[in-house]
Design a protein around this motif. Structure first.
Motif, mmCIF file in Angstrom:
data_model
loop_
_atom_site.group_PDB
_atom_site.id
_atom_site.type_symbol
_atom_site.label_atom_id
_atom_site.label_comp_id
_atom_site.label_asym_id
_atom_site.label_seq_id
_atom_site.Cartn_x
_atom_site.Cartn_y
_atom_site.Cartn_z
ATOM 1 N N LEU A 23 29.377 7.756 -9.993
ATOM 2 C CA LEU A 23 28.354 8.981 -9.517
ATOM 3 C C LEU A 23 27.157 7.419 -8.806
ATOM 4 C CD1 LEU A 23 27.189 10.611 -7.982
ATOM 5 C CD2 LEU A 23 26.197 12.038 -9.506
ATOM 6 N N ALA A 24 27.160 7.217 -10.073
ATOM 7 C CA ALA A 24 25.878 5.914 -9.751
ATOM 8 C C ALA A 24 26.483 4.710 -9.250
ATOM 9 C CB ALA A 24 25.864 5.300 -11.514
ATOM 10 N N GLU A 25 27.496 4.118 -9.331
ATOM 11 C CA GLU A 25 27.979 3.225 -9.059
ATOM 12 C C GLU A 25 28.294 3.511 -7.767
ATOM 13 O OE1 GLU A 25 31.259 2.405 -11.500
ATOM 14 O OE2 GLU A 25 30.939 0.630 -12.601
ATOM 15 N N SER A 26 28.640 4.818 -7.351
ATOM 16 C CA SER A 26 28.888 5.232 -5.738
ATOM 17 C C SER A 26 27.554 4.815 -4.785
ATOM 18 C CB SER A 26 30.339 6.218 -5.845
ATOM 19 O OG SER A 26 30.972 6.247 -6.561
ATOM 20 N N SER A 27 27.052 5.399 -5.381
ATOM 21 C CA SER A 27 25.590 5.515 -4.870
ATOM 22 C C SER A 27 24.531 3.927 -4.098
ATOM 23 C CB SER A 27 24.731 6.606 -5.896
ATOM 24 O OG SER A 27 24.231 5.926 -6.231
ATOM 25 N N LEU A 28 25.553 2.926 -5.264
ATOM 26 C CA LEU A 28 24.258 1.881 -5.037
ATOM 27 C C LEU A 28 25.641 0.990 -4.155
ATOM 28 C CD1 LEU A 28 23.991 1.010 -8.122
ATOM 29 C CD2 LEU A 28 22.627 0.866 -6.915
ATOM 30 N N ILE A 29 27.211 1.495 -4.303
ATOM 31 C CA ILE A 29 28.067 0.533 -3.075
ATOM 32 C C ILE A 29 28.198 1.309 -1.506
ATOM 33 C CG2 ILE A 29 30.540 0.426 -2.634
ATOM 34 C CD1 ILE A 29 31.042 0.659 -4.972
ATOM 35 N N ALA A 30 27.377 2.702 -1.688
ATOM 36 C CA ALA A 30 27.048 3.315 0.028
ATOM 37 C C ALA A 30 25.952 3.007 0.196
ATOM 38 C CB ALA A 30 26.894 5.073 -0.725
ATOM 39 N N LEU A 31 25.059 2.815 -0.368
ATOM 40 C CA LEU A 31 24.156 2.417 0.072
ATOM 41 C C LEU A 31 23.096 0.111 -0.381
ATOM 42 C CD1 LEU A 31 20.956 4.812 -2.597
ATOM 43 C CD2 LEU A 31 21.801 4.844 0.286
ATOM 44 N N GLY A 32 24.703 0.098 -0.210
ATOM 45 C CA GLY A 32 24.772 -1.615 0.112
ATOM 46 C C GLY A 32 23.072 -2.303 -1.265
#
Length: 91
Positions: A23-32
């Protein structure tokens, strides 16, 4: 909720830890977010981890000290390396 303390490292099962990291990795990717320290706060709910905060910064309070004592990583040094354009490998 009221924060009542810090536990480092978090007392999570391997399965929950994997969910938190994903979830942490996905959130950083989604936010760029790239080339930055990040501070992510979550709560573990019956249906899985839920994000409370995502920030492109080093965590406050004693986070720097905890990370250095537990994992031997200096977040200030890493932040300076990133700022100077050096490649920093995630551990």
């Amino acid at each position: 909720f009221v924060e009542c303390g810090d536990i480092v490292p978090a007392r999570l099962s391997e399965e929950k830890l994997e969910d938190v990291i994903k979830l942490a990795e996905s959130s950083l990717i989604a936010l760029g977010v790239r080339d930055s320290l990040s501070h992510i706060e979550m709560k573990i709910s019956p249906t899985g981890p839920k994000i409370m905060e995502v920030a492109s910064r080093m965590g406050g309070d004693d986070i720097h000290l905890y990370v250095k004592q537990v994992w031997g990583e200096d977040l200030i040094k890493i932040a300076l390396q990133i700022a100077c354009g050096e490649r920093v490998e995630a551990k």
